[in-house]
Write a protein that holds these residues in place. Structure first.
Motif, PDB file in Angstrom:
ATOM      1  N   ALA A   4       0.804  -1.136   0.147  1.00 18.77           N
ATOM      2  CA  ALA A   4      -0.089   0.013  -0.030  1.00 18.77           C
ATOM      3  C   ALA A   4       0.824   1.230   0.043  1.00 18.77           C
ATOM      4  N   ALA A   5       1.922   1.116   0.752  1.00 20.89           N
ATOM      5  CA  ALA A   5       2.856   2.541   0.755  1.00 20.89           C
ATOM      6  C   ALA A   5       3.430   2.861  -0.383  1.00 20.89           C
ATOM      7  N   LYS A   7       2.466   1.859  -3.384  1.00 19.93           N
ATOM      8  CA  LYS A   7       1.507   2.334  -4.349  1.00 19.93           C
ATOM      9  C   LYS A   7       0.982   3.636  -4.240  1.00 19.93           C
ATOM     10  N   ILE A   8       0.702   4.263  -2.875  1.00 18.29           N
ATOM     11  CA  ILE A   8       0.566   5.534  -2.768  1.00 18.29           C
ATOM     12  C   ILE A   8       1.696   6.381  -2.931  1.00 18.29           C
ATOM     13  N   THR A   9       3.047   5.889  -2.924  1.00 15.51           N
ATOM     14  CA  THR A   9       4.315   6.853  -3.148  1.00 15.51           C
ATOM     15  C   THR A   9       4.227   7.176  -4.554  1.00 15.51           C
ATOM     16  N   GLN A  11       1.874   6.913  -6.934  1.00 14.85           N
ATOM     17  CA  GLN A  11       0.932   7.670  -7.298  1.00 14.85           C
ATOM     18  C   GLN A  11       1.201   9.262  -7.017  1.00 14.85           C
ATOM     19  N   PHE A  12       1.800   9.465  -5.744  1.00 16.35           N
ATOM     20  CA  PHE A  12       2.458  10.921  -5.393  1.00 16.35           C
ATOM     21  C   PHE A  12       3.313  11.422  -6.399  1.00 16.35           C
ATOM     22  N   LYS A  15       1.974  12.371  -9.921  1.00 15.84           N
ATOM     23  CA  LYS A  15       1.100  13.375  -9.799  1.00 15.84           C
ATOM     24  C   LYS A  15       2.097  14.627  -9.848  1.00 15.84           C
ATOM     25  N   TRP A  74       8.861  10.158   5.954  1.00 21.08           N
ATOM     26  CA  TRP A  74       8.482   8.722   6.458  1.00 21.08           C
ATOM     27  C   TRP A  74       9.507   8.315   7.397  1.00 21.08           C
TER      28      TRP A  74
END
Length: 75
Positions: A4-5, A7-9, A11-12, A15, A74
């Motif tokens: 999950a981390a 994937k979020i990273t 995406q960030f 962006k 982090w």
């Protein structure tokens, strides 16, 4: 973990791919450091979180100085 981390990273980073991005990571977090380097980050300097050693990293250092700046921390 379950990814999950990561994937979020990712995406960030997608962006804000054109912006300069700073981050701090624990010096002993070899897995994270490898991930960040793989995604274009470079080590800037050593830092401390209280008694813990850390590393400051940056992506897109050569971008225009006046671009947006994003910082993620982090532990």
């Amino acid at each position: 973990g379950n990814g999950a981390a990561k994937k979020i990273t990712l995406q960030f980073l997608k962006k804000f791919e054109k912006d300069r991005i700073w981050l701090e990571v624990r010096a002993n977090n070899k897995r994270a450091i490898k991930f960040y380097k793989k995604n274009g980050f470079k080590k800037v300097c050593n830092i401390k979180f209280g008694d813990m050693l850390g590393i400051m990293m940056v992506k897109n250092w050569n971008n225009n100085l006046y671009n947006n700046i994003n910082i993620i921390t982090w532990i």
